[in-house]
Design a protein around this motif. Structure first.
Motif, PDB file in Angstrom:
ATOM      1  N   ALA A   1      34.924  14.170   4.629  1.00 39.34           N
ATOM      2  CA  ALA A   1      34.108  13.412   5.584  1.00 39.34           C
ATOM      3  C   ALA A   1      33.696  14.276   6.765  1.00 39.34           C
ATOM      4  O   ALA A   1      32.559  14.208   7.250  1.00 39.34           O
ATOM      5  N   LEU A   2      34.608  15.121   7.222  1.00 38.65           N
ATOM      6  CA  LEU A   2      34.297  16.003   8.337  1.00 38.65           C
ATOM      7  C   LEU A   2      33.221  17.016   7.953  1.00 38.65           C
ATOM      8  O   LEU A   2      32.322  17.312   8.739  1.00 38.65           O
ATOM      9  N   MET A   3      33.301  17.560   6.736  1.00 38.94           N
ATOM     10  CA  MET A   3      32.282  18.503   6.273  1.00 38.94           C
ATOM     11  C   MET A   3      30.927  17.812   6.125  1.00 38.94           C
ATOM     12  O   MET A   3      29.884  18.438   6.309  1.00 38.94           O
ATOM     13  N   THR A   4      30.933  16.528   5.794  1.00 44.86           N
ATOM     14  CA  THR A   4      29.672  15.789   5.726  1.00 44.86           C
ATOM     15  C   THR A   4      28.995  15.747   7.077  1.00 44.86           C
ATOM     16  O   THR A   4      27.773  15.933   7.192  1.00 44.86           O
ATOM     17  N   GLU A   5      29.783  15.544   8.140  1.00 40.95           N
ATOM     18  CA  GLU A   5      29.202  15.517   9.472  1.00 40.95           C
ATOM     19  C   GLU A   5      28.764  16.906   9.928  1.00 40.95           C
ATOM     20  O   GLU A   5      27.749  17.055  10.612  1.00 40.95           O
ATOM     21  N   VAL A   6      29.515  17.946   9.568  1.00 44.02           N
ATOM     22  CA  VAL A   6      29.095  19.310   9.894  1.00 44.02           C
ATOM     23  C   VAL A   6      27.805  19.651   9.153  1.00 44.02           C
ATOM     24  O   VAL A   6      26.920  20.318   9.687  1.00 44.02           O
ATOM     25  N   SER A   7      27.685  19.174   7.915  1.00 47.52           N
ATOM     26  CA  SER A   7      26.440  19.388   7.173  1.00 47.52           C
ATOM     27  C   SER A   7      25.261  18.716   7.857  1.00 47.52           C
ATOM     28  O   SER A   7      24.165  19.287   7.943  1.00 47.52           O
ATOM     29  N   ALA A   8      25.487  17.503   8.371  1.00 52.52           N
ATOM     30  CA  ALA A   8      24.415  16.835   9.114  1.00 52.52           C
ATOM     31  C   ALA A   8      24.068  17.590  10.387  1.00 52.52           C
ATOM     32  O   ALA A   8      22.895  17.665  10.789  1.00 52.52           O
ATOM     33  N   LEU A   9      25.071  18.178  11.036  1.00 49.00           N
ATOM     34  CA  LEU A   9      24.820  18.981  12.227  1.00 49.00           C
ATOM     35  C   LEU A   9      23.990  20.215  11.900  1.00 49.00           C
ATOM     36  O   LEU A   9      23.056  20.562  12.622  1.00 49.00           O
ATOM     37  N   VAL A  10      24.300  20.886  10.794  1.00 52.54           N
ATOM     38  CA  VAL A  10      23.524  22.067  10.373  1.00 52.54           C
ATOM     39  C   VAL A  10      22.093  21.671  10.029  1.00 52.54           C
ATOM     40  O   VAL A  10      21.135  22.367  10.372  1.00 52.54           O
ATOM     41  N   ASP A  11      21.933  20.535   9.350  1.00 49.61           N
ATOM     42  CA  ASP A  11      20.581  20.068   9.030  1.00 49.61           C
ATOM     43  C   ASP A  11      19.791  19.755  10.288  1.00 49.61           C
ATOM     44  O   ASP A  11      18.584  20.010  10.366  1.00 49.61           O
ATOM     45  N   ALA A  12      20.454  19.186  11.305  1.00 51.80           N
ATOM     46  CA  ALA A  12      19.769  18.908  12.567  1.00 51.80           C
ATOM     47  C   ALA A  12      19.340  20.203  13.252  1.00 51.80           C
ATOM     48  O   ALA A  12      18.257  20.272  13.835  1.00 51.80           O
ATOM     49  N   CYS A  13      20.168  21.235  13.160  1.00 51.46           N
ATOM     50  CA  CYS A  13      19.784  22.534  13.726  1.00 51.46           C
ATOM     51  C   CYS A  13      18.594  23.115  12.976  1.00 51.46           C
ATOM     52  O   CYS A  13      17.682  23.690  13.573  1.00 51.46           O
ATOM     53  N   ALA A  14      18.581  22.963  11.655  1.00 51.27           N
ATOM     54  CA  ALA A  14      17.474  23.505  10.862  1.00 51.27           C
ATOM     55  C   ALA A  14      16.175  22.765  11.124  1.00 51.27           C
ATOM     56  O   ALA A  14      15.089  23.325  10.958  1.00 51.27           O
ATOM     57  N   ALA A  15      16.259  21.511  11.556  1.00 54.65           N
ATOM     58  CA  ALA A  15      15.045  20.729  11.804  1.00 54.65           C
ATOM     59  C   ALA A  15      14.386  21.084  13.124  1.00 54.65           C
ATOM     60  O   ALA A  15      13.220  20.767  13.344  1.00 54.65           O
ATOM     61  N   ARG A  16      15.098  21.747  14.017  1.00 55.88           N
ATOM     62  CA  ARG A  16      14.538  22.092  15.316  1.00 55.88           C
ATOM     63  C   ARG A  16      13.629  23.294  15.183  1.00 55.88           C
ATOM     64  O   ARG A  16      13.965  24.296  14.578  1.00 55.88           O
TER      65      ARG A  16
END
Length: 773
Positions: free
Chosen positions: A409-424
């Motif tokens: 579950a924690l890695m899922t949230e880190v993955s969402a964080l990385v995706d948010a960085c890639a979207a910027r």
């Protein structure tokens, strides 16, 4: 483009080496690309000749050129410690391809001019040459600039701040040649790459990665999970690192160095013994220096120098355990430095021994973070990140059955964080995109491992399927596994990325003061925002902040309909860099507040609230508004043309759309402003496809059309002219009347399509003493 600078004491030897075969016969096509004036005209022609792919032998000519450049030093005998030879190599990555000789010539002159060696500042110039040969061992295209720091008149050239000046020149050349900017040059952040020697030794020893990379990731993970300096020292030792302090006095630690317990060793000239290879924290990465790490811990209020000094001086093991108490709930955001820290902790915890996708993703995110200047984290955010990193670091020693599920579950949230960085847009580099792919690959692996663990909880091979769920022992065991995993996962997700409505102090204060989230202007605001943005606004916890401003503005007898329309359209929403917050409610509240601070326009009797409500079909009884009465669907003279452009199917959707009234008002206003309405409609309908239109603020035909018409009006001034390039008839008449001599106005009737009572166009300026009607 990177500039590397060294100093030397023999110009002839340097020039001879640059024209020679090199240490490993890597020099090919050696030739001059630039130089000082005399070298340009007097150097041997063979030195300028370019023969791609050919290793040239120019020993004698090269040494003669070196003595020619060296002459001022021999003539005047001026000494420039630590050496009169200033040697700078300019290189670009292999991924950038190769530059031409003309471009390298321009680059050499730019660097020499930036350092003041060419005499453009009025001083006597220096002698220098720029030499180019084949690609480096890593495939980088480069040149070498050799400068004699003794000027022609015997004075010494100043090299104060030469690294910064050369870096500024390289930054300008990157823009000029279209090269990728070097990360960290403007922000002061850096993650140095391992040297070629380090990579070669690691490869010869069969190590999966260079020692510097492994140490940087481990130190970053320990620093992320630590809550104090003493905790960091204990975590580093517990994770296989040798760590030693650097003292400026017996009681003050100013830095540290780390080495691997099981890493390779080397002979030290300073100590005369063989020992581990040490790296300073700041040499691993700029944000891992001890002063930078102390700024992290000081924000958490747990920085105690006494405990830290004791931890540095004692070889103790980890005694402080990760905190299990609840933390303030908040959102992590999309900070690449945070993603790099969490990925490093995940790699150390989940990929011990052999680096995998997470280790590579952590390195890529750390490089991407160099594009942004370092910023202090809020205490509550630092605590959340520390909890997440602690969970990652303890995964190998965890015994709780739900820990693997929690890490998933924690890695899922880190993955969402990385995706948010890639979207910027600002940091959407290749490094971030590659990191996102690697994190998703690792997430798939962790998902399969968690599934295997869940399947192993029930011994399916010993019982038939129909007997499993009827056996109380295994049913209770399964529920115990799921409950433990669910509780830990829910706590971590809520702590890491949860958002508590009404948690902000201003939100709580407004609720306590009696304000409500609903206002009388919600329907109007919904039409202005569009359905998608309205849905975000309704779910925003800060909605009451915007509603309070609207309520106060209405109480102050401000025209809130016009004010909200202006606030919604004041500038773009998708890339609003000047907004004080990413929350749509706070952005709107900021705009409304700015508009309310402006002086209110003078009201006429027709502009009073009762008149406005009556114009909008709202009856009033005793001054209090009642339920709105639907107004009839408006029709315009351009409906036939609009129907032809939209088509029958889309016209039927538009005919029953509530936004049709807004479109009619916009078209009427555009006609009054002098726009060619048929041309405006044609451009708005056909500017983009309708079925897949992600840039539109809504999917409904009326909303999309209303948005496009206003966008065309705002972006193009040519629509004010007619189809044949002339001004509309009423605008042309007003302009002609204004330009005519005084007393020459015709008494003829106005054109048939212009009523005598219509006010003049807003584009027609009224001259003093002239009547445009």
């Amino acid at each position: 483009m990177i500039a590397q600078i060294v100093r030397g004491n023999s110009m002839p030897d340097l020039v001879s080496y640059l024209f020679g075969p090199g240490r490993h016969n890597e020099h090919v096509d050696q030739h001059l690309v630039a130089g000082y004036a005399d070298a340009v005209f007097s150097a041997e022609g063979s030195l300028w000749q370019s023969e791609p792919g050919i290793q040239r032998k120019l020993h004698d000519e090269a040494r003669d050129l070196g003595w020619q450049v060296e002459f001022p030093h021999s003539r005047w005998g001026t000494e420039v410690p630590p050496g009169y030879v200033w040697h700078c190599s300019l290189s670009i990555p292999a991924a950038e391809g190769r530059l031409t000789d003309a471009q390298w010539t321009e680059a050499a002159h730019a660097v020499v001019g930036a350092l003041g060696f060419d005499g453009a500042d009025g001083k006597t110039p220096c002698r220098w040459v720029a030499i180019r040969h084949g690609l480096s061992a890593d495939g980088n295209d480069h040149i070498h600039i050799a400068v004699n720091l003794v000027r022609e008149d015997g004075t010494r050239a100043s090299i104060w701040n030469d690294y910064r000046k050369a870096g500024a020149a390289c930054a300008a050349l990157e823009k000029r040649f279209g090269l990728t900017p070097v990360p960290g040059r403007m922000t002061g952040r850096s993650v140095p790459e391992p040297s070629r020697k380090d990579r070669e030794i690691s490869g010869a020893r069969g190590e999966p990665e260079p020692l510097r990379v492994r140490l940087e990731r481990t130190v970053r993970a320990c620093a992320t999970a630590a809550r104090s300096e003493a905790h960091f020292v204990a975590l580093a030792r517990a994770n296989g690192l040798l760590i030693r302090p650097r003292y400026s006095s017996p009681a003050i630690v100013t830095g540290y160095a780390v080495a691997a317990k099981d890493g390779r060793q080397a002979y030290s000239r300073r100590t005369g013994i063989r020992g581990p290879i040490w790296f300073g924290g700041g040499k691993l990465a700029s944000d891992l220096s001890l002063p930078s790490l102390r700024r992290r811990w000081e924000t958490q209020g747990n920085h105690t120098r006494t405990e830290a000094l004791a931890a540095w001086s004692a070889a103790t093991s980890l005694t402080e355990q990760p905190a299990t108490g609840s933390r303030p709930v908040m959102t992590i955001g999309d900070d690449p430095a945070t993603a790099a820290d969490l990925l490093a902790a995940a790699a150390v915890g989940c990929e011990r021994g052999t680096p995998g996708p997470l280790a590579q993703a952590a390195r890529l995110m750390a490089k991407a973070a160099q594009h942004q200047p370092p910023s202090a984290r809020r205490p509550e955010l630092a605590a959340v990140i520390s909890d997440m990193a602690s969970t990652f670091l303890s995964v190998t020693t965890a015994t709780q059955p739900g820990d693997r599920h929690a890490v998933l579950a924690l890695m899922t949230e880190v993955s969402a964080l990385v995706d948010a960085c890639a979207a910027r847009t600002a940091i959407a580099t290749r490094d971030v995109q590659q990191a996102s792919v690697l994190v998703h690959a690792s997430l798939d692996t962790l998902t399969r491992a968690a599934d295997c663990q869940a399947s192993a909880a029930l011994p399916v091979s010993s019982y038939r399927r129909e007997e499993i769920m009827t056996e109380p022992a295994y049913e209770e065991e399964l529920l115990g596994h799921l409950t433990a995993a669910g509780m830990l996962t829910a706590r971590l997700i809520t702590t890491a990325v949860g958002q508590q409505p009404g948690a902000a102090p201003d939100v709580r204060a407004l609720k306590a003061a009696g304000y409500r989230e609903q206002t009388l202007f919600d329907e109007h605001l919904r039409r202005e925002l569009g359905e998608q943005r309205w849905a975000k606004y309704v779910s925003d916890p800060a909605r009451i902040v915007c509603a309070a401003l609207i309520t106060d503005g209405a109480a102050a007898r401000r025209d809130m309909h016009a004010l909200l329309s202006k606030a919604a359209d004041i500038r773009a929403w998708e890339d609003d860099a000047r907004s004080p917050s990413r929350s749509i409610a706070r952005v709107l509240a900021y705009r409304i507040k700015r508009e309310l601070e402006k002086p209110a326009p003078r009201r006429t009797p027709a502009d009073r609230p009762s008149a406005q409500l009556a114009d909008r079909g709202i009856r009033t009884n005793g001054g209090s508004p009642a339920r709105p009465v639907p107004a009839p669907v408006p029709s315009t003279p351009w409906d036939d043309h609009l129907r032809v452009q939209l088509g029958d199917d889309r016209w039927r959707q538009y005919a029953g759309d509530e936004r049709r009234r807004d479109v009619a008002e916009t078209l009427t206003r555009a006609h009054d402003d002098g726009y060619d309405v048929p041309a405006l409609i044609t451009e708005a309908v056909n500017c983009r496809e309708w079925e897949d239109d992600p840039t539109s603020p809504a999917r409904r035909v009326g909303s999309v059309l209303h948005y496009r018409i206003r966008s065309v009006m705002a972006s193009s001034g040519s629509a004010r002219r007619g189809p044949d390039g002339t001004l509309p008839s009423e605008v042309a008449a007003a302009v002609a009347s204004a330009a005519a001599p005084a007393g020459s106005h015709s008494t003829a009737a106005p054109p048939a399509d212009t009523a005598s009572t219509r006010p003049p166009s807003r584009n027609a300026r009224q001259a003093p003493g002239r009547d445009l009607d």
